[in-house]
Motif scaffolding. Structure first.
Motif, PDB file in Angstrom:
ATOM      1  N   VAL A 133      60.675  18.903 -24.783  1.00  0.00           N
ATOM      2  CA  VAL A 133      59.214  18.938 -24.899  1.00  0.00           C
ATOM      3  C   VAL A 133      58.651  19.557 -23.616  1.00  0.00           C
ATOM      4  O   VAL A 133      58.739  18.961 -22.537  1.00  0.00           O
ATOM      5  CB  VAL A 133      58.628  17.528 -25.123  1.00  0.00           C
ATOM      6  N   ARG A 134      58.110  20.735 -23.737  1.00  0.00           N
ATOM      7  CA  ARG A 134      57.476  21.403 -22.586  1.00  0.00           C
ATOM      8  C   ARG A 134      55.965  21.412 -22.836  1.00  0.00           C
ATOM      9  O   ARG A 134      55.453  22.246 -23.593  1.00  0.00           O
ATOM     10  CB  ARG A 134      58.020  22.821 -22.434  1.00  0.00           C
ATOM     11  N   ARG A 135      55.293  20.486 -22.231  1.00  0.00           N
ATOM     12  CA  ARG A 135      53.861  20.328 -22.484  1.00  0.00           C
ATOM     13  C   ARG A 135      53.063  21.462 -21.814  1.00  0.00           C
ATOM     14  O   ARG A 135      53.389  21.891 -20.702  1.00  0.00           O
ATOM     15  CB  ARG A 135      53.397  18.971 -21.985  1.00  0.00           C
ATOM     16  N   LYS A 136      52.051  21.905 -22.523  1.00  0.00           N
ATOM     17  CA  LYS A 136      51.167  22.949 -22.000  1.00  0.00           C
ATOM     18  C   LYS A 136      49.947  22.301 -21.360  1.00  0.00           C
ATOM     19  O   LYS A 136      49.349  21.381 -21.911  1.00  0.00           O
ATOM     20  CB  LYS A 136      50.717  23.891 -23.122  1.00  0.00           C
ATOM     21  N   TRP A 137      49.545  22.844 -20.244  1.00  0.00           N
ATOM     22  CA  TRP A 137      48.402  22.308 -19.506  1.00  0.00           C
ATOM     23  C   TRP A 137      47.395  23.439 -19.275  1.00  0.00           C
ATOM     24  O   TRP A 137      47.767  24.589 -19.036  1.00  0.00           O
ATOM     25  CB  TRP A 137      48.859  21.742 -18.151  1.00  0.00           C
TER      26      TRP A 137
END
Length: 608
Positions: free
Chosen positions: A208-212
């Motif tokens: 899971v690579r969360r976008k900010w």
């Protein structure tokens, strides 16, 4: 007087007539006997031709029976071998044993070995084993002795001495549980251990690579900024994919390494692995497995190429053998060939060729100038004649001829096997010694046995029937005399080539499973993956763990330093890795990633 003369003349005429008649009868008899002899000669020639044809039919029948019976171990009871050896010694009673010396071999190939002991310093061959035991500090008997005692490698192993992870289960008796432990005192415990294999299956590794997005401190662009084209871009950031994960590939390096080892070491074809993966909870089609193998080949072939170049440039001894590799063609199969090269530089390399010729093996070993240990096939002659490569003989291959001769000439074959077995007994005891010490013991104990064997070969060769199995065995040993003696002048040289044949057994077993290679690409994949797996075994590495780490690290490693990724240098390479490379070879689920404290896994409703 005239009458007497006439009578004498008539008597002489009668005797002449009788003698002429006897002479004609003798000539007729001679002619008749000549025809009979010619007829017998013709019959003998026909009988000899028939005998040759029958021998050919018998040899083909024996070969067919052997192929139907499968692999038969080349093993004879030690008691029978000792009796045959004693009988051979009795046949040499009072006969001096003198033959070619080790110096004859040294004259045909360079050696820095010490001088050979004189005949006065050597004992009889019967006492060679005793001297071997005194020199090495061990008994001269092999592992199959009739003596009582514990044999190495047998019996239950102590699990407490292994590095297996422990899952402990503590059980209390029901009487104690019923009282809640009140009134009871723990005094001891009994331990029993079993080897267990918990059910393992495929797992989804969800990264899971969360976008900010930056939401604070960003104002609406002015008209001037809009006209000038300098509108600030909204900043959105995402963590990069971990370096140890291949982009665009569904399979993790751990799953790909398992498929490689299962196919090229366990001889499981891809269609069987497809069935096994379905049992583990997730079916992986063979087409997907092929795509993964192709990607793994692209990452690893440079490592094997560097191993090959290093071995050819720096090895002193290379052991080789070859076997057939059928490649699927239109309506049939083309018989390609796979060669294995075991290099004393610390590499095991597999190469393939469409032809089993001298030109093919010459191209594979271009630049090598050491000693080649082989089975004396004619394809290697060009290397010894034109490349200056020293020829070394294989005693195990020579002994195999005598095993084949046991059904037709048991006494001679058993004598030869017994004598060669004495050489193997000496070699078994000195295997762990350094080359110089190994060479000294060979000269003291193996050299007299070799001389005795060669004298026996010269004595028995004229007595056997031509074109018989025992004649082929004796002929091989006579023709390869200097090559078989090579191990007596070079302590670094093995006396047999069993290691090469053992490496090729995996391919023979694979042919029984997948029948053929689909194309040359399959052969290239086999050569690379099999080279890495065999070299891992040589250096006591777990092939599956090594391949998983290699597949993660290779895309981020300089191609000019590919040799450092070989199994020979792998332990040193792991010890010298920096922090970045250590994180690359670590599975992503074992890494700790810093997270923003208090942030939810899902995006906020306002941003959404």
């Amino acid at each position: 007087m005239v009458m007497y003369s006439c009578v004498m003349a008539d008597g002489a005429c009668e005797r002449c007539t009788e003698r002429s008649a006897a002479l004609r009868r003798a000539e007729a008899r001679v002619e008749e006997l000549t025809r009979e002899v010619m007829l017998l000669r013709e019959q003998l020639r026909e009988a000899l031709k028939l005998n040759v044809l029958q021998q050919g039919d018998l040899a083909r029948w024996i070969a067919l029976v052997a192929s139907l019976e499968g692999h038969r171990p080349e093993r004879v009871a030690r008691n029978d071998l000792q009796l045959a050896f004693d009988h051979m010694l009795e046949s040499f009673a009072g006969v001096p044993v003198a033959n070619a010396s080790c110096d004859d071999v040294a004259a045909s190939g360079e050696s820095d070995a010490p001088s050979r002991p004189t005949a006065a310093s050597r004992e009889a061959p019967a006492s060679s084993e005793e001297s071997a035991a005194s020199s090495t500090g061990a008994t001269a008997h092999g592992p199959n002795d009739d003596e009582r005692g514990t044999r190495k490698g047998h019996g239950r192993r102590m699990l407490s001495r292994t590095d297996l992870p422990v899952r402990e289960i503590v059980i209390d008796p029901p009487e104690v549980l019923a009282d809640g432990g009140v009134g009871w005192a723990l005094i001891d415990a009994e331990y029993t251990e079993r080897v267990a294999l918990p059910h393992a299956g495929y797992q989804r590794v969800r990264i899971v690579r969360r976008k900010w997005v930056r939401v604070g401190g960003v104002t609406a662009p002015s008209i001037a900024e809009q006209l000038a084209g300098t509108v600030p871009v909204t900043q959105i950031v995402t963590a990069p994919l971990p370096d140890g994960v291949w982009p665009g590939t569904m399979g993790d390096a751990s799953a790909i390494a398992n498929i490689i080892v299962s196919k090229y070491d366990d001889s499981l074809p891809l269609h069987r692995q497809e069935h096994i993966t379905n049992r583990h909870g997730f079916r992986i089609p063979r087409s997907t497995q092929c795509n993964w193998l192709e990607a793994a080949y692209d990452c690893t072939w440079r490592v094997v190429a560097a191993m090959t170049a290093d071995g050819i440039a720096h090895s002193h001894v290379i052991a080789t053998d070859a076997t057939g590799a059928p490649v699927r063609a239109r309506g049939s199969c083309d018989n390609w060939h796979v060669f294995v090269f075991i290099m004393d530089q610390g590499h095991v390399v597999f190469r393939h060729s469409a032809k089993h010729t001298g030109a093919a093996v010459r191209g594979m070993l271009s630049g090598f100038h050491g000693t080649l240990l082989s089975d004396a096939h004619s394809i290697y002659d060009v290397l010894h004649a034109k490349e200056g490569i020293v020829e070394a003989g294989d005693w195990a291959h020579g002994r195999r001829y005598f095993f084949k001769a046991i059904p037709s000439d048991r006494e001679r074959a058993m004598q030869a096997i017994a004598l060669i077995g004495k050489l193997f007994d000496v070699e078994r005891n000195i295997l762990a010694l350094p080359p110089d010490e190994r060479l000294r013991i060979r000269r003291e104990e193996s050299a007299p046995l070799v001389e005795l064997f060669e004298t026996w070969v010269d004595r028995e060769a004229p007595k056997v029937e031509p074109r018989s199995p025992i004649a082929a065995a004796l002929g091989y040993c006579a023709n390869q005399r200097l090559a078989l003696r090579r191990f007596l002048v070079d302590g670094r040289l093995p006396m047999h080539n069993n290691a090469s044949e053992a490496e090729l057994r995996k391919l023979a077993l694979g042919r029984d499973n997948w029948m053929w290679f689909e194309n040359e690409t399959g052969l290239r994949w086999y050569g690379v993956f099999r080279s890495l797996i065999s070299s891992c075994v040589l250096h006591d590495l777990n092939p599956e763990v090594y391949l998983e780490q290699l597949l993660r690290l290779a895309p981020h490693w300089p191609v000019t330093r590919a040799l450092e990724l070989s199994p020979k240098h792998w332990k040193q390479t792991l010890a010298s890795l920096d922090e970045r490379h250590r994180r690359i070879i670590t599975p992503p689920w074992e890494l700790d990633y810093p997270l923003v404290p208090g942030a939810s896994l899902r995006p906020s409703a306002a941003v959404a």
